[in-house]
Design a protein around this motif. Structure first.
Motif, PDB file in Angstrom:
ATOM      1  N   ASP A 436      35.716  36.762  12.975  1.00 55.71           N
ATOM      2  CA  ASP A 436      34.722  36.154  13.870  1.00 55.71           C
ATOM      3  C   ASP A 436      33.323  36.714  13.628  1.00 55.71           C
ATOM      4  N   ILE A 437      33.218  38.037  13.496  1.00 60.79           N
ATOM      5  CA  ILE A 437      31.888  38.643  13.398  1.00 60.79           C
ATOM      6  C   ILE A 437      31.300  38.476  12.004  1.00 60.79           C
ATOM      7  N   LEU A 438      32.172  38.272  10.993  1.00 62.11           N
ATOM      8  CA  LEU A 438      31.687  37.995   9.641  1.00 62.11           C
ATOM      9  C   LEU A 438      31.395  36.516   9.421  1.00 62.11           C
ATOM     10  N   GLY A 439      32.166  35.661  10.091  1.00 65.62           N
ATOM     11  CA  GLY A 439      32.037  34.222   9.857  1.00 65.62           C
ATOM     12  C   GLY A 439      32.701  33.764   8.580  1.00 65.62           C
ATOM     13  N   VAL A 440      33.645  34.575   8.034  1.00 62.22           N
ATOM     14  CA  VAL A 440      34.410  34.178   6.840  1.00 62.22           C
ATOM     15  C   VAL A 440      35.878  34.546   7.061  1.00 62.22           C
ATOM     16  N   PRO A 441      36.802  33.914   6.320  1.00 63.27           N
ATOM     17  CA  PRO A 441      38.219  34.249   6.463  1.00 63.27           C
ATOM     18  C   PRO A 441      38.521  35.682   6.030  1.00 63.27           C
ATOM     19  N   VAL A 442      39.492  36.284   6.700  1.00 65.46           N
ATOM     20  CA  VAL A 442      39.993  37.623   6.382  1.00 65.46           C
ATOM     21  C   VAL A 442      41.449  37.473   5.949  1.00 65.46           C
ATOM     22  N   ILE A 443      41.795  38.072   4.796  1.00 67.63           N
ATOM     23  CA  ILE A 443      43.098  37.824   4.180  1.00 67.63           C
ATOM     24  C   ILE A 443      43.835  39.143   3.974  1.00 67.63           C
ATOM     25  N   THR A 483      40.920  32.994  10.367  1.00 65.24           N
ATOM     26  CA  THR A 483      39.689  32.226  10.180  1.00 65.24           C
ATOM     27  C   THR A 483      38.806  32.380  11.415  1.00 65.24           C
ATOM     28  N   PRO A 484      37.485  32.304  11.255  1.00 65.30           N
ATOM     29  CA  PRO A 484      36.574  32.518  12.388  1.00 65.30           C
ATOM     30  C   PRO A 484      36.753  31.464  13.476  1.00 65.30           C
ATOM     31  N   THR A 485      36.724  31.901  14.734  1.00 61.18           N
ATOM     32  CA  THR A 485      36.786  30.982  15.882  1.00 61.18           C
ATOM     33  C   THR A 485      35.592  31.156  16.812  1.00 61.18           C
ATOM     34  N   MET A 486      34.781  32.179  16.618  1.00 57.57           N
ATOM     35  CA  MET A 486      33.637  32.469  17.491  1.00 57.57           C
ATOM     36  C   MET A 486      32.457  31.593  17.107  1.00 57.57           C
ATOM     37  N   ASP A 487      31.744  31.074  18.108  1.00 62.27           N
ATOM     38  CA  ASP A 487      30.562  30.261  17.800  1.00 62.27           C
ATOM     39  C   ASP A 487      29.432  31.172  17.317  1.00 62.27           C
ATOM     40  N   GLU A 488      28.516  30.592  16.549  1.00 66.55           N
ATOM     41  CA  GLU A 488      27.489  31.390  15.883  1.00 66.55           C
ATOM     42  C   GLU A 488      26.564  32.095  16.873  1.00 66.55           C
ATOM     43  N   GLY A 489      26.247  31.437  17.982  1.00 68.16           N
ATOM     44  CA  GLY A 489      25.359  32.047  18.971  1.00 68.16           C
ATOM     45  C   GLY A 489      25.936  33.336  19.537  1.00 68.16           C
ATOM     46  N   THR A 490      27.223  33.305  19.891  1.00 73.03           N
ATOM     47  CA  THR A 490      27.887  34.504  20.415  1.00 73.03           C
ATOM     48  C   THR A 490      27.961  35.587  19.353  1.00 73.03           C
ATOM     49  N   ARG A 491      28.313  35.174  18.133  1.00 78.60           N
ATOM     50  CA  ARG A 491      28.424  36.128  17.023  1.00 78.60           C
ATOM     51  C   ARG A 491      27.117  36.894  16.823  1.00 78.60           C
ATOM     52  N   GLU A 492      26.016  36.164  16.761  1.00 76.31           N
ATOM     53  CA  GLU A 492      24.730  36.811  16.471  1.00 76.31           C
ATOM     54  C   GLU A 492      24.225  37.624  17.658  1.00 76.31           C
ATOM     55  N   ALA A 493      24.516  37.200  18.878  1.00 78.31           N
ATOM     56  CA  ALA A 493      24.101  37.967  20.055  1.00 78.31           C
ATOM     57  C   ALA A 493      24.830  39.313  20.096  1.00 78.31           C
ATOM     58  N   GLN A 494      26.134  39.286  19.825  1.00 75.32           N
ATOM     59  CA  GLN A 494      26.898  40.534  19.819  1.00 75.32           C
ATOM     60  C   GLN A 494      26.411  41.463  18.708  1.00 75.32           C
ATOM     61  N   TYR A 495      26.103  40.890  17.548  1.00 75.47           N
ATOM     62  CA  TYR A 495      25.655  41.714  16.428  1.00 75.47           C
ATOM     63  C   TYR A 495      24.277  42.320  16.710  1.00 75.47           C
ATOM     64  N   ARG A 496      23.393  41.582  17.359  1.00 71.97           N
ATOM     65  CA  ARG A 496      22.079  42.122  17.746  1.00 71.97           C
ATOM     66  C   ARG A 496      22.246  43.324  18.664  1.00 71.97           C
ATOM     67  N   ASN A 497      23.149  43.206  19.645  1.00 73.73           N
ATOM     68  CA  ASN A 497      23.395  44.320  20.560  1.00 73.73           C
ATOM     69  C   ASN A 497      23.959  45.530  19.817  1.00 73.73           C
ATOM     70  N   TRP A 498      24.844  45.279  18.855  1.00 68.39           N
ATOM     71  CA  TRP A 498      25.372  46.380  18.050  1.00 68.39           C
ATOM     72  C   TRP A 498      24.242  47.098  17.314  1.00 68.39           C
ATOM     73  N   LYS A 499      23.358  46.334  16.667  1.00 70.32           N
ATOM     74  CA  LYS A 499      22.259  46.944  15.906  1.00 70.32           C
ATOM     75  C   LYS A 499      21.363  47.771  16.830  1.00 70.32           C
ATOM     76  N   LYS A 500      21.176  47.281  18.043  1.00 70.38           N
ATOM     77  CA  LYS A 500      20.380  48.026  19.026  1.00 70.38           C
ATOM     78  C   LYS A 500      21.093  49.328  19.395  1.00 70.38           C
ATOM     79  N   ALA A 501      22.420  49.258  19.550  1.00 69.96           N
ATOM     80  CA  ALA A 501      23.189  50.450  19.896  1.00 69.96           C
ATOM     81  C   ALA A 501      23.096  51.506  18.792  1.00 69.96           C
ATOM     82  N   VAL A 502      23.127  51.078  17.545  1.00 68.07           N
ATOM     83  CA  VAL A 502      23.064  52.009  16.415  1.00 68.07           C
ATOM     84  C   VAL A 502      21.787  52.830  16.472  1.00 68.07           C
ATOM     85  N   THR A 503      20.664  52.184  16.816  1.00 66.95           N
ATOM     86  CA  THR A 503      19.379  52.909  16.826  1.00 66.95           C
ATOM     87  C   THR A 503      19.383  54.035  17.858  1.00 66.95           C
ATOM     88  N   LYS A 504      20.225  53.955  18.866  1.00 74.28           N
ATOM     89  CA  LYS A 504      20.268  54.986  19.921  1.00 74.28           C
ATOM     90  C   LYS A 504      20.904  56.288  19.422  1.00 74.28           C
TER      91      LYS A 504
END
Length: 510
Positions: A436-443, A483-504
């Motif tokens: 989901d967070i990559l947006g590509v299949p994982v095998i 295969t990914p099931t998460m919509d792109e908006g949710t995926r990118e919002a979660q990833y933005r929050n992660w990047k913000k967390a890393v800076t802390k």
């Protein structure tokens, strides 16, 4: 007619022996954990003698489980935790100090001192700071690698530097230690490594696959300590007479992540895998041309089969993934077994706004921030045990996305799917979130412990048990695809929050 190949997988938390048949399927396996030694914050050590005893025990155990003898085994391969450095006496076989583990950060001051040398006109490498040796070795200056660990031992253990300069001491990553003991130890043991391990020391020239004398001199490491660099697949020697594998050719050596890449049949440029173990390691095969990263990745040797051309890789190394689950179990007691974390994570729909950045040893790729330390951010009264369990699992997937984005940028070819292996891939919630967070299949392959399999393949190729790399490709089989099931908006919002967390986490260590 020998029907099997054995592999010794000397890992960060345990040592395992596995036996494979010609189809690459597991016939038998035996495993023992070893002690994790933490003398102080940031220090991680292993007892080299304990690891060698465990190696002997699990090798005997695997043979017994399969009801096999040495005469049934065509060859044995070795794979190992990379960068973990051990120094021992060539006459007694006794280590002069515990093995300093790849996660250890005690060499931070040494790393900074070496970085500053570039401003003083030293000719060992170009530039200064973290990039000091990258043009030669493909690596940034970091606590991760073996060279600074050797220097620490020579500088801090009484009498050791004098013994090293007298030619009495040997260095090796764990592959070299195991091989030396299997071939006689003080009584004629072979002191050898392969390019995948040598390329993780900060001491090897990526082009020539030889030790760089100038860098070794700058670190104060006598060249006499360093093992001979041979290919990843050739007959080095036979097991000494006293071992349960007496007379069996030792014919393959691959660092654990390169072994997993080989075992996953990522044998063509553009093929990549992600191993989910103590840490996570994404490797992309770049073929016979080394690609120098502009985005915080490592340029490393992927493998060298006999006299064939060297194959290179880009690597994204993540320090803490599976060991975060272990920490939750052993340090906090929140779970009794690693498998329980998935049960707790399934009790909630998302992470509840909580993000866990496990910078226990600083941050590796793509940041290389030794000043970072772990943090849980986004906590509210709403967050419960299930949310924290989910945040722990999601940290692995978020960190993997960061290195895969860097890989896409360096290679110019976006990843279309990701092959996965290692202990954590049995966690189906994690695998779905990774897709989901990559947006590509994982095998996931049928044999998910591909590290040992890769070492077996390298050994088997050297003795003709497998005819060619085509046999390895033909053996690879898919078990499951997410295969990914998460919509792109949710995926990118979660990833933005992660990047913000890393800076802390940045700048915590002064």
């Amino acid at each position: 007619m020998t029907s099997y190949v054995a592999a010794i997988d000397q890992g960060t938390t345990s040592t395992r022996a596995m036996i494979f048949d010609h189809s690459g399927r597991v016939v038998a396996s035996d495993q023992r954990e070893h002690e994790q030694i933490f003398p102080q914050a940031g220090w991680v050590e292993h007892n080299g003698e304990e690891i060698w005893e465990n190696t002997r025990a699990v090798t005997a155990g695997a043979l017994a489980k399969a009801d096999l003898r040495a005469s049934d085994i065509a060859a044995v391969g070795i794979t190992n935790q990379r960068e973990t450095a051990l120094v021992w006496d060539r006459r007694t076989g006794k280590p002069v100090y515990n093995a300093i583990v790849w996660q250890d950060t005690r060499t931070d001051k040494i790393v900074h001192e070496l970085g500053r040398l570039g401003t003083s006109g030293s000719t060992a490498a170009g530039g200064s700071g973290q990039e000091r040796y990258r043009a030669t070795t493909g690596l940034p200056l970091a606590t991760y690698f073996s060279g600074p660990k050797i220097k620490w031992i020579l500088d801090n253990v009484d009498g050791v530097r004098e013994r090293a300069e007298a030619g009495d001491l040997l260095f090796g990553n764990m592959d070299t230690w195991v091989l030396w003991n299997m071939t006689g130890g003080p009584d004629g043991g072979l002191h050898v490594t392969d390019p995948t391990n040598a390329s993780r020391t900060l001491l090897m020239d990526l082009d020539t696959l030889s030790w760089n004398a100038d860098i070794a001199a700058e670190m104060g490491i006598p060249m006499s300590m360093l093992p001979e660099i041979r290919s990843s697949s050739e007959e080095y020697a036979r097991v000494r007479e006293r071992g349960v594998l007496a007379g069996v050719p030792i014919a393959g050596i691959l660092g654990d992540q390169q072994a997993a890449t080989f075992g996953q049949a990522c044998l063509s440029p553009g093929e990549a895998k992600n191993t989910y173990g103590t840490g996570n390691f994404v490797l992309l095969n770049t073929g016979t041309e080394k690609v120098m990263s502009q985005n915080g990745l490592l340029t490393t040797v992927c493998y060298k089969i006999g006299s064939n051309d060297t194959v290179y890789a880009l690597e994204g190394s993540i320090a803490v993934t599976g060991s975060l689950v272990q920490w939750l179990r052993d340090n906090l007691g929140m779970i009794a077994t690693a498998a329980e974390i998935e049960q707790h994570a399934k009790t909630v729909e998302d992470n509840g706004g909580a993000y866990f950045v496990p910078a226990f040893s600083g941050l590796f790729a793509p940041y290389w921030r030794s000043d970072a330390r772990g943090a849980i951010v986004g906590l509210t009264r709403y967050v419960n045990k299930g949310h924290l369990a989910r945040a722990v699992l999601e940290a692995t997937a978020f960190q993997s996305r960061e290195v895969i984005e860097a890989m896409n940028a360096d290679s110019g070819v976006p990843l279309k799917s990701l092959k996965v292996d290692g202990g954590m891939v049995v966690n189906e919630l994690l695998m779905q979130f990774q897709a989901d967070i990559l947006g590509v299949p994982v095998i996931r392959p049928v044999v998910n412990e591909t590290t040992a399999l890769g070492a077996a393949y390298a050994a088997g190729l050297a003795v003709g048990f497998w005819a060619s790399e085509d046999d390895i490709r033909n053996n690879w089989a898919q078990d499951k695809e997410w295969t990914p099931t998460m919509d792109e908006g949710t995926r990118e919002a979660q990833y933005r929050n992660w990047k913000k967390a890393v800076t802390k986490t940045f700048g915590w260590v002064e």
